[in-house]
Design a protein around this motif. Structure first.
Motif, PDB file in Angstrom:
ATOM      1  N   ARG A 168      -0.972   8.935 -10.824  1.00  0.00           N
ATOM      2  CA  ARG A 168      -1.880   7.988 -10.172  1.00  0.00           C
ATOM      3  C   ARG A 168      -1.503   7.705  -8.725  1.00  0.00           C
ATOM      4  O   ARG A 168      -2.340   7.297  -7.930  1.00  0.00           O
ATOM      5  CB  ARG A 168      -1.930   6.676 -10.957  1.00  0.00           C
ATOM      6  CG  ARG A 168      -2.485   6.827 -12.364  1.00  0.00           C
ATOM      7  CD  ARG A 168      -2.618   5.481 -13.047  1.00  0.00           C
ATOM      8  NE  ARG A 168      -1.329   4.786 -13.173  1.00  0.00           N
ATOM      9  CZ  ARG A 168      -1.186   3.568 -13.667  1.00  0.00           C
ATOM     10  NH1 ARG A 168      -2.252   2.895 -14.073  1.00  0.00           N
ATOM     11  NH2 ARG A 168       0.011   3.006 -13.764  1.00  0.00           N
ATOM     12  N   GLU A 169      -0.224   7.929  -8.374  1.00  0.00           N
ATOM     13  CA  GLU A 169       0.224   7.702  -7.005  1.00  0.00           C
ATOM     14  C   GLU A 169       1.282   8.737  -6.659  1.00  0.00           C
ATOM     15  O   GLU A 169       0.966   9.906  -6.509  1.00  0.00           O
ATOM     16  CB  GLU A 169       0.738   6.267  -6.835  1.00  0.00           C
ATOM     17  CG  GLU A 169       0.675   5.793  -5.390  1.00  0.00           C
ATOM     18  CD  GLU A 169       2.029   5.396  -4.834  1.00  0.00           C
ATOM     19  OE1 GLU A 169       2.039   4.792  -3.755  1.00  0.00           O
ATOM     20  OE2 GLU A 169       3.066   5.675  -5.453  1.00  0.00           O
ATOM     21  N   TYR A 170       2.539   8.339  -6.560  1.00  0.00           N
ATOM     22  CA  TYR A 170       3.644   9.254  -6.279  1.00  0.00           C
ATOM     23  C   TYR A 170       4.862   8.797  -7.070  1.00  0.00           C
ATOM     24  O   TYR A 170       4.987   7.617  -7.405  1.00  0.00           O
ATOM     25  CB  TYR A 170       3.994   9.263  -4.781  1.00  0.00           C
ATOM     26  CG  TYR A 170       2.864   9.704  -3.887  1.00  0.00           C
ATOM     27  CD1 TYR A 170       2.649  11.045  -3.616  1.00  0.00           C
ATOM     28  CD2 TYR A 170       2.003   8.765  -3.322  1.00  0.00           C
ATOM     29  CE1 TYR A 170       1.603  11.449  -2.805  1.00  0.00           C
ATOM     30  CE2 TYR A 170       0.949   9.161  -2.513  1.00  0.00           C
ATOM     31  CZ  TYR A 170       0.756  10.511  -2.264  1.00  0.00           C
ATOM     32  OH  TYR A 170      -0.285  10.910  -1.462  1.00  0.00           O
ATOM     33  N   VAL A 229      -4.438   0.277  -1.125  1.00  0.00           N
ATOM     34  CA  VAL A 229      -3.603  -0.890  -1.401  1.00  0.00           C
ATOM     35  C   VAL A 229      -3.445  -1.007  -2.913  1.00  0.00           C
ATOM     36  O   VAL A 229      -4.268  -0.497  -3.683  1.00  0.00           O
ATOM     37  CB  VAL A 229      -4.217  -2.164  -0.811  1.00  0.00           C
ATOM     38  CG1 VAL A 229      -4.292  -2.066   0.703  1.00  0.00           C
ATOM     39  CG2 VAL A 229      -5.604  -2.424  -1.386  1.00  0.00           C
ATOM     40  N   TYR A 230      -2.415  -1.700  -3.333  1.00  0.00           N
ATOM     41  CA  TYR A 230      -2.126  -1.802  -4.763  1.00  0.00           C
ATOM     42  C   TYR A 230      -2.820  -3.019  -5.372  1.00  0.00           C
ATOM     43  O   TYR A 230      -2.539  -4.158  -4.999  1.00  0.00           O
ATOM     44  CB  TYR A 230      -0.621  -1.902  -4.987  1.00  0.00           C
ATOM     45  CG  TYR A 230       0.158  -0.726  -4.450  1.00  0.00           C
ATOM     46  CD1 TYR A 230      -0.318   0.574  -4.597  1.00  0.00           C
ATOM     47  CD2 TYR A 230       1.372  -0.918  -3.795  1.00  0.00           C
ATOM     48  CE1 TYR A 230       0.394   1.647  -4.098  1.00  0.00           C
ATOM     49  CE2 TYR A 230       2.099   0.153  -3.310  1.00  0.00           C
ATOM     50  CZ  TYR A 230       1.606   1.442  -3.457  1.00  0.00           C
ATOM     51  OH  TYR A 230       2.305   2.509  -2.962  1.00  0.00           O
ATOM     52  N   TRP A 267       0.856  -1.185   0.000  1.00  0.00           N
ATOM     53  CA  TRP A 267       0.000   0.000   0.000  1.00  0.00           C
ATOM     54  C   TRP A 267       0.888   1.230   0.000  1.00  0.00           C
ATOM     55  O   TRP A 267       2.107   1.142   0.154  1.00  0.00           O
ATOM     56  CB  TRP A 267      -1.012  -0.001   1.134  1.00  0.00           C
ATOM     57  CG  TRP A 267      -0.512   0.192   2.563  1.00  0.00           C
ATOM     58  CD1 TRP A 267       0.777   0.349   3.003  1.00  0.00           C
ATOM     59  CD2 TRP A 267      -1.331   0.265   3.730  1.00  0.00           C
ATOM     60  NE1 TRP A 267       0.815   0.511   4.362  1.00  0.00           N
ATOM     61  CE2 TRP A 267      -0.471   0.462   4.833  1.00  0.00           C
ATOM     62  CE3 TRP A 267      -2.709   0.204   3.955  1.00  0.00           C
ATOM     63  CZ2 TRP A 267      -0.938   0.573   6.146  1.00  0.00           C
ATOM     64  CZ3 TRP A 267      -3.164   0.313   5.261  1.00  0.00           C
ATOM     65  CH2 TRP A 267      -2.300   0.495   6.339  1.00  0.00           C
ATOM     66  N   SER A 268       0.275   2.400  -0.192  1.00  0.00           N
ATOM     67  CA  SER A 268       1.038   3.638  -0.302  1.00  0.00           C
ATOM     68  C   SER A 268       1.699   3.997   1.022  1.00  0.00           C
ATOM     69  O   SER A 268       1.320   3.493   2.086  1.00  0.00           O
ATOM     70  CB  SER A 268       0.130   4.782  -0.766  1.00  0.00           C
ATOM     71  OG  SER A 268      -0.297   4.586  -2.095  1.00  0.00           O
ATOM     72  N   VAL A 286      -3.640   1.305 -10.270  1.00  0.00           N
ATOM     73  CA  VAL A 286      -2.883   1.286  -9.020  1.00  0.00           C
ATOM     74  C   VAL A 286      -3.769   0.775  -7.885  1.00  0.00           C
ATOM     75  O   VAL A 286      -3.428  -0.205  -7.216  1.00  0.00           O
ATOM     76  CB  VAL A 286      -2.342   2.687  -8.679  1.00  0.00           C
ATOM     77  CG1 VAL A 286      -1.681   2.703  -7.310  1.00  0.00           C
ATOM     78  CG2 VAL A 286      -1.340   3.139  -9.755  1.00  0.00           C
ATOM     79  N   TYR A 287      -4.921   1.433  -7.679  1.00  0.00           N
ATOM     80  CA  TYR A 287      -5.786   1.080  -6.566  1.00  0.00           C
ATOM     81  C   TYR A 287      -7.008   0.292  -7.038  1.00  0.00           C
ATOM     82  O   TYR A 287      -7.416   0.411  -8.193  1.00  0.00           O
ATOM     83  CB  TYR A 287      -6.257   2.349  -5.845  1.00  0.00           C
ATOM     84  CG  TYR A 287      -5.137   3.205  -5.310  1.00  0.00           C
ATOM     85  CD1 TYR A 287      -4.199   2.690  -4.416  1.00  0.00           C
ATOM     86  CD2 TYR A 287      -5.023   4.544  -5.691  1.00  0.00           C
ATOM     87  CE1 TYR A 287      -3.182   3.481  -3.912  1.00  0.00           C
ATOM     88  CE2 TYR A 287      -4.010   5.351  -5.190  1.00  0.00           C
ATOM     89  CZ  TYR A 287      -3.070   4.817  -4.320  1.00  0.00           C
ATOM     90  OH  TYR A 287      -2.059   5.609  -3.827  1.00  0.00           O
TER      91      TYR A 287
END
Length: 338
Positions: A296-298, A166-167, A75-76, A333-334
């Motif tokens: 989409r995330e970082y 979570v991915y 997860w992130s 991603v999620y």
């Protein structure tokens, strides 16, 4: 039989052999959120090799151990480890019983919601906050506090519940491994008691297969009931060199697959993949999730204050580790994303 008829008969036999499987439909893709490419192929090839009884690389099911870091791997972890957000809320909830915290650092920074000031206190300040937030209560009380936080807390950037960050591709990978008789463990620097509250529901990983940083505890009789009480003393920091130690203590088998995302996972990846002798021909896979997707995330690696990926990224090619490029290798991603 003429050559033409012979060819037609062969063609008919091939069609007849193909039709039953075509009618039944192709096998479902076990990794639908992964882009078809080198990373996905490498994972599938590894699993195929170790599960094929006729392969030189066959590994008996009992030895199919896979370990995964949690933060930044499953997860992130930005802009702060999610357990950090829990600890901050825990301190705020405890503050009415500690009026002295209003004037005492690092608690004053926590109560003022001043994260930069808290981070300025460095590792010692953060550790004090974490130990205070995670100890001095029974194990059952701690589980209840994490459960309450999980239900209400939201990520400051996305507004999502933390357990929805979570991915999806990694969830599919965990399922794919379990479907092929792997035993999957979480081996993370996060607190073992914290992760065990949600690991089974979110990842399908039961509490006994979670290895993490561990506080000491004592057994007390309270109202005639044997009760575990958490103490403010670390007995295992499950990060860097602590990860192989945690694997040795709690699992007792060396993994054949390890996944991480930072230099904190370097030693676990080495412990898993470096051959101990020429006689060790067991196939092994090291996997690094590389955060490359700022949309989409970082996007971060070498200079990040969370999940710094520097040395492990450099040694990955020589070790033969699979570096998964989040932007290139993941369709989503999620969970729930298109």
């Amino acid at each position: 039989m003429t050559g033409a008829l012979r060819l037609l008969r062969i063609a008919a036999l091939l069609v007849a052999a193909w039709l039953p499987s075509a009618g039944a439909g192709a096998a479902p893709d076990p990794l639908p959120s992964w882009v078809a490419g080198a990373s996905k192929s490498a994972i599938v090839q590894f699993v195929t090799t170790v599960t094929d009884a006729g392969s030189d690389g066959f590994v008996p099911p009992a030895e199919r151990i896979a370990t995964f870091d949690n933060d930044g791997t499953l997860w992130s972890e930005q802009p702060l480890y999610f357990q950090g957000y829990f600890a901050l809320q825990q301190i705020r909830d405890m503050a009415p019983d500690h009026p002295e915290w209003k004037e005492r650092e690092p608690y004053r920074s926590v109560l003022a919601n001043d994260l930069p000031a808290l981070l300025a206190h460095g590792k010692a300040g953060l550790m004090e906050v974490l130990l205070t937030a995670h100890s001095g209560m029974t194990a059952d009380e701690f589980v209840a506090s994490v459960a309450r936080w999980r239900e209400k807390a939201r990520h400051p950037g996305t507004g999502k519940p933390f357990t929805q960050m979570v991915y999806q591709p990694m969830l599919e990978l965990l399922d794919y491994l379990r479907d092929n008789d792997f035993k999957v463990y979480i081996v993370s620097g996060g607190g073992v008691d914290f992760m065990r509250v949600f690991a089974e529901e979110v990842y399908g990983v039961p509490p006994e297969q979670v290895v993490g940083s561990t506080l000491d505890a004592t057994l007390e009789m309270r109202d005639g009931i044997p009760t575990i009480v958490k103490a403010p003393k670390l007995v295992l920091i499950d990060d860097k060199a602590g990860k192989p130690v945690g694997i040795y203590r709690h699992i007792g088998r060396r993994p054949i697959l390890a996944g991480g995302n930072s230099d904190g996972d370097l030693q676990m990846l080495e412990y898993t993949t470096v051959q101990r002798s020429g006689a060790d021909t067991t196939p092994r896979l090291g996997l690094i999730v590389h955060h490359t997707d700022a949309e989409r995330e970082y996007a971060y690696d070498r200079d990040s204050h969370m999940g710094r990926l520097d040395k492990a990224l450099d040694v990955a090619p020589e070790r033969g580790w699979l570096v998964v490029d989040m932007k290139r290798d993941w369709k989503r991603v999620y969970p729930g994303e298109q």
